[in-house]
Motif scaffolding. Sequence first.
Motif, PDB file in Angstrom:
ATOM      1  N   LEU A  12       0.817  -1.204   0.000  1.00  0.00           N
ATOM      2  CA  LEU A  12       0.000   0.000   0.000  1.00  0.00           C
ATOM      3  C   LEU A  12       0.853   1.257   0.000  1.00  0.00           C
ATOM      4  O   LEU A  12       0.412   2.315  -0.458  1.00  0.00           O
ATOM      5  N   SER A  15       4.625   4.037  -4.145  1.00  0.00           N
ATOM      6  CA  SER A  15       4.161   5.227  -4.859  1.00  0.00           C
ATOM      7  C   SER A  15       3.477   4.817  -6.139  1.00  0.00           C
ATOM      8  O   SER A  15       3.688   3.725  -6.670  1.00  0.00           O
ATOM      9  N   MET A  58      -4.007   4.319   4.018  1.00  0.00           N
ATOM     10  CA  MET A  58      -3.107   3.854   2.965  1.00  0.00           C
ATOM     11  C   MET A  58      -3.875   3.098   1.882  1.00  0.00           C
ATOM     12  O   MET A  58      -3.609   3.263   0.683  1.00  0.00           O
ATOM     13  N   ARG A  62      -3.670   4.789  -1.940  1.00  0.00           N
ATOM     14  CA  ARG A  62      -2.851   4.221  -3.019  1.00  0.00           C
ATOM     15  C   ARG A  62      -3.572   4.256  -4.362  1.00  0.00           C
ATOM     16  O   ARG A  62      -3.014   4.671  -5.375  1.00  0.00           O
ATOM     17  N   HIS A  65      -3.988   7.908  -5.713  1.00  0.00           N
ATOM     18  CA  HIS A  65      -2.846   8.372  -6.493  1.00  0.00           C
ATOM     19  C   HIS A  65      -3.016   7.975  -7.967  1.00  0.00           C
ATOM     20  O   HIS A  65      -2.778   8.773  -8.879  1.00  0.00           O
TER      21      HIS A  65
END
Length: 216
Positions: A12, A15, A58, A62, A65
């Motif tokens: 998690l 990046s 997290m 993730r 993102h």
Amino acid sequence: MLNFRRQTLLILALSAVALAAQAQQSPSAAKDPDLGGLGGYTVPGGVGGAPEYNFCVMYAKRTWHLTNMIDEGELTVEQAKQASRKIMGENAAREEIADFTAFEDKTYASGNAMAGARFYRCAEKLQLNPQPSHRAKAETCFSKMRLLEYAARQRNAGKNRDQVQASIKQRIPTLPADFLSATLNLAYGGARLSEGNTIIEDVFNDCFSRNESGAK
């Protein structure tokens, strides 16, 4: 060997850029089918606490993102799905791919909405006793961080502050200068995201706690 929880936290914490790059690699050895997901997480004592809350942040962040990158044309939905297949365990990947499909077909109105839903799903699963309003609160906090996430991610990719500032001004010419400056101060303070900077988590936590307390 890392235990399941630590392995999943590492997954998690990857990046978005690293995750996308992993999608181009050959399949790895057999993984726990729940690696990266919620299925194998056992809540100690049956009552969630701070570790479970952090896990859920997290878990939601993730894929947020990645949906941000999709919105910006840096990644396709199929690439995000392929990354999930390569990185996650089979069951966890199936769950995540379903979320990306829902994002693609607009079942989720936005990546922020998807992140809010994932946060709430995780909070239910990990015995955090979430209230119905928490899904919308998480979505609001993710939406408020879009510009910060963009700036921090661009810094992580090697762009300097002036470059990112110029890019944001071009995209949002009416953005107040003081807000842009404050955002860049956060994005360029401390280490890069890939070096362990937790600014996204910290800002989310502050936003969520203020929302929860009713503070303005």
